[in-house]
Design an enzyme around this catalytic site. Structure first.
Site, PDB file in Angstrom:
ATOM      1  N   ASP A  78     -11.925 -29.101 -11.419  1.00 33.48           N
ATOM      2  CA  ASP A  78     -12.090 -28.459 -12.471  1.00 33.48           C
ATOM      3  C   ASP A  78     -12.841 -27.198 -11.857  1.00 33.48           C
ATOM      4  OD1 ASP A  78     -13.034 -26.782 -14.564  1.00 33.48           O
ATOM      5  OD2 ASP A  78     -12.877 -28.456 -15.829  1.00 33.48           O
ATOM      6  N   HIS A  79     -12.074 -26.071 -11.449  1.00 31.06           N
ATOM      7  CA  HIS A  79     -12.479 -25.069 -10.655  1.00 31.06           C
ATOM      8  C   HIS A  79     -13.585 -24.338 -11.573  1.00 31.06           C
ATOM      9  CE1 HIS A  79      -9.968 -22.333 -12.908  1.00 31.06           C
ATOM     10  NE2 HIS A  79     -10.491 -21.414 -12.575  1.00 31.06           N
TER      11      HIS A  79
ATOM     12  N   HIS B  55     -11.957 -27.253 -18.769  1.00 31.89           N
ATOM     13  CA  HIS B  55     -12.606 -26.153 -18.572  1.00 31.89           C
ATOM     14  C   HIS B  55     -13.695 -26.256 -19.762  1.00 31.89           C
ATOM     15  CE1 HIS B  55     -10.135 -25.340 -15.362  1.00 31.89           C
ATOM     16  NE2 HIS B  55      -9.335 -24.545 -16.165  1.00 31.89           N
TER      17      HIS B  55
HETATM   18  C1  BG6 Z   1      -6.650 -22.324 -14.910  1.00 34.17           C
HETATM   19  C2  BG6 Z   1      -5.264 -22.010 -16.112  1.00 34.17           C
HETATM   20  O1  BG6 Z   1      -6.910 -23.692 -14.759  1.00 34.17           O
HETATM   21  O2  BG6 Z   1      -7.393 -21.384 -15.441  1.00 34.17           O
HETATM   22  C3  BG6 Z   1      -4.997 -20.746 -16.450  1.00 34.17           C
HETATM   23  O3  BG6 Z   1      -4.256 -22.976 -15.964  1.00 34.17           O
HETATM   24  C4  BG6 Z   1      -6.116 -19.940 -16.728  1.00 34.17           C
HETATM   25  O4  BG6 Z   1      -4.015 -20.657 -17.327  1.00 34.17           O
HETATM   26  C5  BG6 Z   1      -7.365 -20.020 -15.403  1.00 34.17           C
HETATM   27  O5  BG6 Z   1      -5.554 -18.565 -16.640  1.00 34.17           O
HETATM   28  C6  BG6 Z   1      -8.514 -19.289 -15.923  1.00 34.17           C
HETATM   29  O6  BG6 Z   1      -9.244 -19.440 -14.744  1.00 34.17           O
HETATM   30  P1  BG6 Z   1     -10.436 -18.114 -14.507  1.00 34.17           P
HETATM   31  O7  BG6 Z   1     -11.023 -18.713 -13.296  1.00 34.17           O
HETATM   32  O8  BG6 Z   1      -9.461 -17.155 -14.091  1.00 34.17           O
HETATM   33  O9  BG6 Z   1     -11.085 -17.993 -15.637  1.00 34.17           O
END
Ligand code: BG6
Length: 508
Positions: free
Chosen positions: A187-188, A250
């Site tokens: 989960d980045h 997230h």
């Molecule tokens: C991803 C989703 O996990 O996270 C995307 O699939 C979303 O739809 C993105 O735009 C948002 O990540 P960040 O790091 O740009 O907030």
């Protein structure tokens, strides 16, 4: 967890399935290269990108360089460093559904282990469509590539499952072939500096704990809004929607970090346990509850900064009658001692007015007001605002006296701003996460039971929305704050969604 010097001396082979895909190009390879530039990569390493289309190694390297030059936080790659790094990067075109073709990876492993005269750590990174996860996981196992359990790790991108049942199936299949210690579910958001800092902020500061409960906190908001639409990802998004794409992972992870009990130690298992406790304590939904506590939306076309943008149903690979939500807002409760009856409002959506991820903790009002009414110039109950991105800050909103001869009260912010406090670099989430995989550190990854608990919580909402298509989609226009019902959801309790003042950072 291994010390850095151990990681550096640990020969490592990365096999990236989906090596010619967008994620590898924009995120994974720039992250690996930055780790290399900053001296975090093992002294001996090899990276094998795996894709469908045939491409000579040189052509593949040139494409990766283009991605690094565009997306790396370090900008254009220094030529000498790139030459040395890319020398260790290869490309293989493989039919991932055919287990016999995995032989090519066995050859790499044998060749490099012989050359290095050491057993290599092998990291299999699944950066592919989720439909391929099971076949890759079992083909690796069938080829006995996972037998060296201590030395083999698999990294799985989201989405982990499409619903509770598919997540359980995938976990079952993985558990048959791998130990949980080998599985890194990404989960980045958990790799973002500002997200990691929530743990530091909460558990390294004694002054917060006495206030961090239902006695002092009135409500919590978690808002992750984006200006972009679905862009080229219509095909994927049609199978997902805001609930699955953002809230199941997230946003629930952010909520857990805010709500969890203090862990006994900074240890992956311990932190995972405390998070799972929260998801399990979250109040369950029934159909009536879904209707009252969850709002969905879908964007229509409109003008944004002088440009006409299409509505979701006009995006490519999207059904013109699509029922997929591009916005979701939910009010949660956590039925435990600390949080009983404190609402947690979460919202997320695409094509909204501002790109910002913000957690707002609003404290209860004063027990008694001692100033004359005319002393109030502006007034705000105390709030703690954790801004994850693009602004990276923590601000505490307090009332103060405006300097002058009169007693005039207004709201002021005490701000911890990352950029001015730490002017040096901030690593990208993927750099942190990849280094953690090499170190065998699982704190910032999702454990199998956590993913299942999150699906279990949300399934009533998923089912209700799927079974009853919305009659009023599209129900918000691009560049707005989402559907009016989302305002009503929070306004019904006497609150409103907080957003940071607009500046050039969060306009795009
Ligand atoms: C991803 C989703 O996990 O996270 C995307 O699939 C979303 O739809 C993105 O735009 C948002 O990540 P960040 O790091 O740009 O907030």
């Amino acid at each position: 967890m291994k010390a850095l010097h151990e990681v550096k001396s640990q020969p490592t082979i990365f096999i990236i399935y989906g090596g010619s895909g967008d994620l590898c190009w924009r995120k994974i390879m720039p992250a690996l290269f930055n780790l290399y530039l900053d001296g975090w990569m093992p002294e001996k390493f090899v990276i094998v990108g795996v894709g469908k289309s045939a491409s000579p190694h040189e052509e593949y390297r040139a494409k990766l360089l283009d991605g690094i030059n565009q997306f790396s936080r370090n900008g254009t790659a220094p030529e000498d460093k790139w030459a040395a790094f890319s020398h260790q990067v290869f490309y293989e075109s493989v039919d991932l559904t055919d287990f016999a073709t995995y032989n090519v990876f066995c050859k790499y492993i044998t060749e490099y282990e012989t050359a290095w005269d050491a057993r290599a750590y092998v990291i299999h990174y699944f950066a592919v469509a989720p439909s391929l996860f099971p076949v890759i996981a079992s083909n690796i196992a069938k080829n006995k590539l996972s037998e060296q359990r201590e030395h083999t790790r698999i990294v799985i991108e989201k989405p982990f499952g499409h619903d509770l049942e598919s997540a359980k199936e995938l976990n079952k299949l993985l558990n048959e072939n791998y130990k949980e210690e080998q599985i890194y579910r990404i989960d980045h958001y958990l790799g973002k500096e500002t997200v990691q800092n929530i743990l530091a902020f909460r558990f390294a500061n004694a002054i917060l704990e006495p206030l961090w409960n239902r006695n002092y906190i009135q409500h919590v908001q978690i808002s992750v809004t984006e200006r972009l639409g679905v862009e080229s990802r219509g095909g994927y998004y049609e199978t997902s929607g805001a609930l699955r794409d953002m809230i199941q992972n997230h946003i629930l992870q952010l909520l857990c970090l805010i709500a969890m009990e203090p862990p006994n130690s900074f240890n992956a298992g311990e932190i995972h346990n405390r998070k799972v406790d929260i998801i399990k304590a979250m109040r369950r939904f029934d159909a009536e509850h879904v209707r009252k506590a969850a709002v969905r939306g879908q964007y229509g076309g409109d003008w944004m900064e002088g440009k006409e943008v299409p509505g979701y149903r006009e995006e490519s690979n999207v059904d013109p009658k699509s029922n997929t939500e591009t916005f979701a807002a939910i009010k949660f409760f956590i039925d435990n001692w600390r949080w009983q009856n404190v609402p947690f409002y979460v919202r997320t959506g695409k094509r909204l007015h501002q790109s910002a991820s913000i957690i707002t903790i609003q404290f209860k009002d004063l027990p008694h007001f001692v100033f004359p009414p005319e002393a109030v110039e502006s007034w705000q109950q105390n709030r703690l605002i954790i801004s994850i991105q693009p602004e990276m800050s923590i601000r505490l909103q307090v009332q103060g006296k405006r300097p002058g001869l009169e007693m005039l009260l207004n709201t002021v912010d005490m701000v911890f701003d990352y950029k001015s406090t730490y002017p040096s670099y901030t690593p990208e989430a993927y750099e942190t996460l990849l280094l953690d995989v090499m170190q065998g550190e699982q704190t910032l990854f999702m454990r199998g039971d956590m993913v299942e608990a999150a699906w279990e919580l949300l399934m009533p909402v998923v089912n209700a929305w799927e079974n009853k298509p919305s009659l009023n989609f599209p129900n918000y226009s691009a560049d707005s704050w989402g559907p009016e019902l989302a305002e009503a959801l929070i306004a019904a309790d006497g609150f409103h969604w907080y957003h940071l003042p607009m500046n050039s950072n969060n306009k795009h």
